[in-house]
Motif scaffolding. Structure first.
Motif, PDB file in Angstrom:
ATOM      1  N   CYS A  73       0.949  -1.182   0.110  1.00 14.29           N
ATOM      2  CA  CYS A  73       0.106   0.056   0.005  1.00 14.29           C
ATOM      3  C   CYS A  73       0.988   1.268  -0.034  1.00 14.29           C
ATOM      4  CB  CYS A  73      -0.817  -0.151   1.364  1.00 14.29           C
ATOM      5  SG  CYS A  73      -1.930   1.561   1.418  1.00 14.29           S
ATOM      6  N   CYS A  76      -0.091   4.175   2.793  1.00 15.28           N
ATOM      7  CA  CYS A  76       0.476   4.122   4.453  1.00 15.28           C
ATOM      8  C   CYS A  76       1.832   3.192   4.549  1.00 15.28           C
ATOM      9  CB  CYS A  76      -0.687   3.564   5.376  1.00 15.28           C
ATOM     10  SG  CYS A  76      -0.877   1.753   5.177  1.00 15.28           S
ATOM     11  N   ASN A  78       2.027   0.056   4.394  1.00 17.86           N
ATOM     12  CA  ASN A  78       2.069  -1.325   4.722  1.00 17.86           C
ATOM     13  C   ASN A  78       2.215  -2.341   3.616  1.00 17.86           C
ATOM     14  OD1 ASN A  78       0.798  -3.623   6.180  1.00 17.86           O
ATOM     15  ND2 ASN A  78      -1.415  -3.070   5.748  1.00 17.86           N
ATOM     16  N   CYS A 106      -6.541  -2.350   2.214  1.00 12.84           N
ATOM     17  CA  CYS A 106      -5.278  -2.478   3.262  1.00 12.84           C
ATOM     18  C   CYS A 106      -5.976  -2.248   4.479  1.00 12.84           C
ATOM     19  CB  CYS A 106      -4.529  -1.026   2.799  1.00 12.84           C
ATOM     20  SG  CYS A 106      -3.467  -0.723   4.357  1.00 12.84           S
ATOM     21  N   CYS A 109      -4.715   1.160   6.542  1.00 18.11           N
ATOM     22  CA  CYS A 109      -5.524   2.407   6.480  1.00 18.11           C
ATOM     23  C   CYS A 109      -6.794   2.361   5.620  1.00 18.11           C
ATOM     24  CB  CYS A 109      -4.582   3.359   5.667  1.00 18.11           C
ATOM     25  SG  CYS A 109      -4.223   2.956   3.792  1.00 18.11           S
TER      26      CYS A 109
HETATM   27 ZN   LIG Z   1      -2.717   1.386   3.561  1.00 17.20          ZN
END
Ligand SMILES: [Zn+2]
Length: 141
Positions: A73, A76, A78, A106, A109
């Motif tokens: 992602c 953020c 991730n 995700c 977020c």
């Molecule tokens: Zn994210």
């Protein structure tokens, strides 16, 4: 005593505060359908991951590269090397089709990560989470 009073008994505590009401089964069954719409609704349950469709995509995989399990992602940061083995999930499979369009959510977020599989390459798009407006839920947030 009126009919109304027979059907409905208000309950008070020892200090005389109204704490609730007792109604007859007959009255309850007649007003229940109207009341149910007024009661707070539970948040809608998350749909199960469409794992079956993902399995089908893997089965008919005809891209020029091996099955890719990594998800990242950009919103953020991730990321995972293999989303399928994450417990709990870092990314939830949201949708998947035989054309190679695979969408994840995700879990950090709530953003959407969309992987598009083309013959020779994979493109990834990350889009921010936009809450779905719902009449029933609006009052809760
Ligand atoms: Zn994210």
């Amino acid at each position: 005593m009126s009919n109304h009073d027979d059907n409905l008994t208000e309950l008070y505590d020892k200090d005389g505060n109204l704490i609730g009401a007792l109604i007859t089964a007959q009255l309850w069954s007649s007003i229940k359908p109207r009341i149910m719409d007024l009661l707070p609704k539970e948040a809608p349950k998350e749909k199960p991951e469409p794992i079956g469709e993902w399995e089908t995509l893997k089965q008919y995989w005809d891209f020029a590269y091996p099955v890719d399990m990594d998800v990242h992602c950009e919103l953020c940061g991730n990321k995972t090397e293999n989303w399928e083995t994450d417990e709990p999930r870092k990314f939830r499979l949201m949708s998947c089709n035989l054309g190679g369009l695979v969408t994840f959510k995700c879990m950090h977020c709530q953003g959407r990560v969309t992987k598009k599989h083309f013959k020779d390459e994979i493109t990834v798009e990350c889009t921010e989470y936009v809450p779905e407006k719902s009449k029933h839920l609006e009052a809760r947030y």
